[in-house]
Design an enzyme around this catalytic site. Sequence first.
Site, PDB file in Angstrom:
ATOM      1  N   TYR A 142      -7.149   1.584  -0.344  1.00 25.88           N
ATOM      2  CA  TYR A 142      -6.184   2.012   0.672  1.00 25.88           C
ATOM      3  C   TYR A 142      -4.811   1.475   0.314  1.00 25.88           C
ATOM      4  O   TYR A 142      -4.648   0.294   0.045  1.00 25.88           O
ATOM      5  CB  TYR A 142      -6.599   1.495   2.056  1.00 25.88           C
ATOM      6  N   ASP A 237      -1.104  -3.550  -5.766  1.00 29.86           N
ATOM      7  CA  ASP A 237      -0.864  -3.520  -4.328  1.00 29.86           C
ATOM      8  C   ASP A 237      -1.418  -4.828  -3.758  1.00 29.86           C
ATOM      9  O   ASP A 237      -2.609  -4.953  -3.515  1.00 29.86           O
ATOM     10  CB  ASP A 237      -1.542  -2.300  -3.702  1.00 29.86           C
ATOM     11  N   LYS A 265       2.319  -7.640   5.005  1.00 30.59           N
ATOM     12  CA  LYS A 265       1.507  -8.518   5.869  1.00 30.59           C
ATOM     13  C   LYS A 265       2.017  -9.969   5.924  1.00 30.59           C
ATOM     14  O   LYS A 265       2.947 -10.245   6.657  1.00 30.59           O
ATOM     15  CB  LYS A 265       0.038  -8.398   5.478  1.00 30.59           C
TER      16      LYS A 265
HETATM   17  C1  LIG Z   1      -2.342  -2.916   4.990  1.00 35.70           C
HETATM   18  C2  LIG Z   1      -2.232  -2.368   3.633  1.00 35.70           C
HETATM   19  C3  LIG Z   1      -1.279  -1.389   3.287  1.00 35.70           C
HETATM   20  C4  LIG Z   1      -0.410  -0.723   4.318  1.00 35.70           C
HETATM   21  O1  LIG Z   1       0.429  -1.606   4.984  1.00 35.70           O
HETATM   22  P1  LIG Z   1       1.036  -1.183   6.419  1.00 35.70           P
HETATM   23  O2  LIG Z   1       1.946  -2.324   6.758  1.00 35.70           O
HETATM   24  O3  LIG Z   1      -0.128  -1.041   7.336  1.00 35.70           O
HETATM   25  O4  LIG Z   1       1.757   0.100   6.219  1.00 35.70           O
HETATM   26  C5  LIG Z   1      -1.167  -1.008   1.975  1.00 35.70           C
HETATM   27  N1  LIG Z   1      -1.950  -1.522   1.029  1.00 35.70           N
HETATM   28  C6  LIG Z   1      -2.896  -2.454   1.313  1.00 35.70           C
HETATM   29  C7  LIG Z   1      -3.717  -3.023   0.210  1.00 35.70           C
HETATM   30  C8  LIG Z   1      -3.072  -2.892   2.621  1.00 35.70           C
HETATM   31  O5  LIG Z   1      -4.017  -3.776   2.903  1.00 35.70           O
END
Ligand SMILES: *Cc1c(COP(=O)(O)O)cnc(C)c1O
Length: 417
Positions: A142, A237, A265
């Site tokens: 994701y 990511d 985050k």
């Molecule tokens: C949470 C997350 C996202 C998206 O971040 P948002 O702040 O919810 O848009 C993208 N990549 C990873 C790996 C994530 O855990």
Amino acid sequence: MDKTKELFNLAKRYLVGGVDSPVRSFSYVGGNPLVIKSAKGSKVFDYNGNNFIDYSLSFGALILGHAHPAVVTAVKKKISAGFSFGTTNKTEIELAQEIINAIPFIKKIRFVNSGTEAVMGALRLARGYTQRDKILKFRHAYHGHADYLLVKSGSGLATLGISASLGVPDDFIKHTLIAPGGDIDYVKNIFRKYGQEIAAVIVEPVGGNYGVIPPDSSFLAGLRKITRNCGSLLIFDEVISGFSFHYGSLAQVLGITPDIICLGKIIGGGLPIGAFGAKEKIMRYLAPLGNVYQASTFAGNPVVMQSGLSTLKILKKFKEDYKRLEKLTNILAESLKKEALLRKISLEISYYGNMFSLKFKEKKQFSGFYKFMLKQGVYFSPSEFEANFISFAHTQKDIAKTIIAAGRGLDKISVVH
Ligand SMILES: *Cc1c(COP(=O)(O)O)cnc(C)c1O
């Protein structure tokens, strides 16, 4: 009177499904989701006067736990000096400096408002820098909700994804290639065919959105080699993993250097944030220096920057405590395994650093267990596919209480079956 039920019914009148993000809806476990009134340390409190040990921690954003007093004080002070200026501010310079010092392979950073935006910016930058269109992502990974990332694998060996959401035209995803995670030969084959057209490979170095998938160093090293050989960029990511396992990126722990890193985050300390960074040569392609456009009204917001900066400063000061998180996670995971084994219940627990996820043989076992844990004051992420986290605020007592509650929860399941 059940205040949670009352509030959630009201929420459903005005918000779609009563939520602003689908995993919050408890569609996986059933029943009413929590409506939280306040939170402190490792606990969240609802409107019925219940408290819960929180292992969801805003999906991994709160490594210090809730409302750390030093962060609250700094944010309060900052907010009384103005909310947003639409100019460069000192706090964003300081947070950028702090992050770059902690992750030295990046030399410049761009702040945005979410992890989704960080990934969108990183991929546009990669496409602009390489002048190529295609990207490669992995199945089950994701990376936020951008159109061209909402893809799933087609049937058979097709590497071209198909849309995973209504509202995403096939034309928007025709440049997204998709491969199974961990299969380096598959990636090699894709590169044999499309290598010269691939701008970037994007990967979560630790899987956090399909249960916890610990890092596979040899796979990631393979990706590094293949992308380098073909002039494609490697994007890590690290929206979840950045600053989660030590004071810096997971890339540094693994000894693998991506070209671009995405963060989010934790670096906002619980306020909305995202960021991407790379070496100078790549970042120079970004506007205003280069022709890759990217902009935002609220990016670098001083209050958000302060929340992130104060959080990182505390993490740096107590960086030895990351080991404690790892130990607590290990104790919790191994104890839960033991409790399940004792009752002959098949429960897989996957964990890495301060992250863990639970997987039962049957979904209804998870929902049964989940609801019973809630009743006993333990709040896990509401799906087997979402990761759980342990924060600096979690104590041995929290863990002990959770293990006892889990034993009782598992008893319930073994009675049902
Ligand atoms: C949470 C997350 C996202 C998206 O971040 P948002 O702040 O919810 O848009 C993208 N990549 C990873 C790996 C994530 O855990």
